[in-house]
Scaffold this active site. Sequence first.
Site, mmCIF file in Angstrom:
data_model
loop_
_atom_site.group_PDB
_atom_site.id
_atom_site.type_symbol
_atom_site.label_atom_id
_atom_site.label_comp_id
_atom_site.label_asym_id
_atom_site.label_seq_id
_atom_site.Cartn_x
_atom_site.Cartn_y
_atom_site.Cartn_z
ATOM 1 N N ASP A 61 1.112 -1.450 -0.081
ATOM 2 C CA ASP A 61 0.007 0.011 -0.035
ATOM 3 C C ASP A 61 0.887 1.253 -0.155
ATOM 4 O O ASP A 61 0.716 2.102 -0.667
ATOM 5 C CB ASP A 61 -0.866 0.117 1.312
ATOM 6 C CG ASP A 61 -1.982 -0.892 1.465
ATOM 7 O OD1 ASP A 61 -3.113 -0.863 1.311
ATOM 8 O OD2 ASP A 61 -1.342 -2.398 1.540
ATOM 9 N N ASP A 138 -6.421 4.739 -4.889
ATOM 10 C CA ASP A 138 -6.387 3.688 -3.837
ATOM 11 C C ASP A 138 -5.192 2.599 -4.139
ATOM 12 O O ASP A 138 -5.199 1.956 -5.328
ATOM 13 C CB ASP A 138 -7.721 2.908 -3.777
ATOM 14 C CG ASP A 138 -7.726 1.969 -2.555
ATOM 15 O OD1 ASP A 138 -6.614 1.766 -2.020
ATOM 16 O OD2 ASP A 138 -8.899 1.557 -2.548
ATOM 17 N N ILE A 140 -3.736 0.267 -2.817
ATOM 18 C CA ILE A 140 -3.924 -1.438 -2.827
ATOM 19 C C ILE A 140 -5.527 -1.209 -2.587
ATOM 20 O O ILE A 140 -5.670 -1.288 -1.281
ATOM 21 C CB ILE A 140 -3.152 -2.326 -2.095
ATOM 22 C CG1 ILE A 140 -1.578 -2.238 -2.243
ATOM 23 C CG2 ILE A 140 -3.826 -3.802 -1.855
ATOM 24 C CD1 ILE A 140 -1.241 -2.889 -3.758
ATOM 25 N N ASP A 141 -6.351 -1.604 -3.348
ATOM 26 C CA ASP A 141 -7.822 -1.602 -2.979
ATOM 27 C C ASP A 141 -8.073 -3.188 -2.841
ATOM 28 O O ASP A 141 -7.446 -3.971 -3.656
ATOM 29 C CB ASP A 141 -8.717 -1.138 -4.071
ATOM 30 C CG ASP A 141 -9.964 -1.033 -3.774
ATOM 31 O OD1 ASP A 141 -10.646 -0.855 -2.694
ATOM 32 O OD2 ASP A 141 -10.943 -1.652 -4.672
ATOM 33 N N THR A 143 -7.006 -4.642 0.120
ATOM 34 C CA THR A 143 -6.100 -5.266 0.948
ATOM 35 C C THR A 143 -6.107 -6.537 1.449
ATOM 36 O O THR A 143 -5.210 -7.331 1.784
ATOM 37 C CB THR A 143 -5.483 -4.155 2.087
ATOM 38 O OG1 THR A 143 -5.559 -2.861 1.493
ATOM 39 C CG2 THR A 143 -4.372 -4.500 2.824
HETATM 40 P P1 AMP Z 1 -14.187 -4.792 -1.150
HETATM 41 O O1 AMP Z 1 -12.882 -5.528 -1.648
HETATM 42 O O2 AMP Z 1 -15.124 -4.518 -2.416
HETATM 43 O O3 AMP Z 1 -14.889 -5.640 -0.020
HETATM 44 O O4 AMP Z 1 -13.997 -3.267 -0.734
HETATM 45 C C1 AMP Z 1 -12.717 -3.111 0.059
HETATM 46 C C2 AMP Z 1 -12.965 -1.752 0.621
HETATM 47 O O5 AMP Z 1 -14.154 -1.617 1.579
HETATM 48 C C3 AMP Z 1 -11.918 -1.013 1.325
HETATM 49 O O6 AMP Z 1 -10.795 -0.443 0.465
HETATM 50 C C4 AMP Z 1 -12.428 -0.094 2.309
HETATM 51 O O7 AMP Z 1 -12.288 1.233 1.975
HETATM 52 C C5 AMP Z 1 -13.872 -0.466 2.137
HETATM 53 N N1 AMP Z 1 -14.850 -0.563 3.459
HETATM 54 C C6 AMP Z 1 -14.384 -0.692 4.704
HETATM 55 N N2 AMP Z 1 -15.328 -0.777 5.679
HETATM 56 C C7 AMP Z 1 -16.469 -0.818 4.625
HETATM 57 C C8 AMP Z 1 -17.895 -0.786 5.210
HETATM 58 N N3 AMP Z 1 -18.410 -0.963 6.217
HETATM 59 N N4 AMP Z 1 -18.686 -0.894 4.236
HETATM 60 C C9 AMP Z 1 -17.986 -0.556 2.824
HETATM 61 N N5 AMP Z 1 -17.009 -0.682 2.444
HETATM 62 C C10 AMP Z 1 -16.146 -0.655 3.619
HETATM 63 MG MG MG Z 2 -10.055 0.409 -0.908
#
Ligand code: AMP
Ligand code: MG
Length: 355
Positions: A61, A138, A140-141, A143
Amino acid sequence: MATRIAGISPRKPIMTNMPDDQMGPAIDAVAAACRVARSVQQDAGVRQITKDDRSPVTVADYAVQAIVAMALRDSMHDALIVGEEHAGILRKPEHEAVRRAVVDAVRMVHGDATEDVVLDAIDACDHDGTAERFWTLDPIDGTKGFLRGQQYAIALARIEGGRVVFGTMGCPNLSGDHGRPFDDPDPVGVIYAASVGGGCRQLSADEPDGEAQPVPSQPGDRAFEPGATVRVCESVEAAHSRHSDSQRVSSHLGLAVEYARLDSQCKYAVVARRQADAYLRMPTRKDYVEKIWDHAAGSIIAAEAGAVVTDVSGTPLDFGQGRRLEANRGIVCAASAAHPMIIRAIDELGIAAAV
Ligand code: AMP
Ligand code: MG
């Protein structure tokens, strides 16, 4: 793209005034970052720190944020960047080992980078998202997917006047071969790039200067008759998207459903590639507001491939509210034929009203 759906006016066909010579360096930076992230992910003992919100942050990241920030600064001196990370924790004495690993990773691209240069580059991504024009990153989206050896994305986008005008997303573990399962990491990976009104393209992550494949926009997508199957992708993490609500939506529609669960904004690419009819992100908490860097690049990539992207109320995403999507709740990204019926189902089930 300019699809009319209930209550939403068609997207204005504006073109970005972002010069072409900024898109190339942005894609190159993401390609370099993909190589570094892949190398860090393959290191069995990936170093990580737990942030104040208890989410993990890794060497990758920080290194990717520094690499992309340095590249944008070199190609356009006044770039404002809203990045997810800051180096505050990394500067603490107890994190010296992680800090050293970050500098080593950045040196794979910038051989002479010093620790100060790297930390300052990370901290330079602290814009608050209020300018007329800025970038959001972002590094590393997904993580958690990265740590599991699964899907993740490096997502960089340009916002102008509250709208995304350009986005590029590196998906190092996503295959250009649509037959490869998402949970079987690809050795090469793909990069997507899209600009408003300019369509969406796919590049090979190991040959970003090679020939780009257009991702076709097909406005007249297949119809969904009762009994048909709808292919939905959603988060692996139940804390990020309420899985039971996406199930309620599909059964309300009377459709059979096939789920694909994968981490990160790769889900937008999966809709763009037509491997899924929809990416649903159903809110889990009233007080969670989505971050702009989690959606900017992915949303333009899907939209330029013909998908419609809104929140769960059918409201277009507003990237002009600062670091978070304050005016939106959840995400519905879907093929143009599927989007209106999904929004209707969410409304009839009272899901949007509850958030
Ligand atoms: P995903 O890989 O689609 O589950 O999304 C990852 C992203 O979800 C991370 O980069 C966080 O910024 C975000 N995230 C963290 N907590 C929450 C939440 N409660 N609801 C939705 N997204 C979240
Ligand atoms: Mg992210």
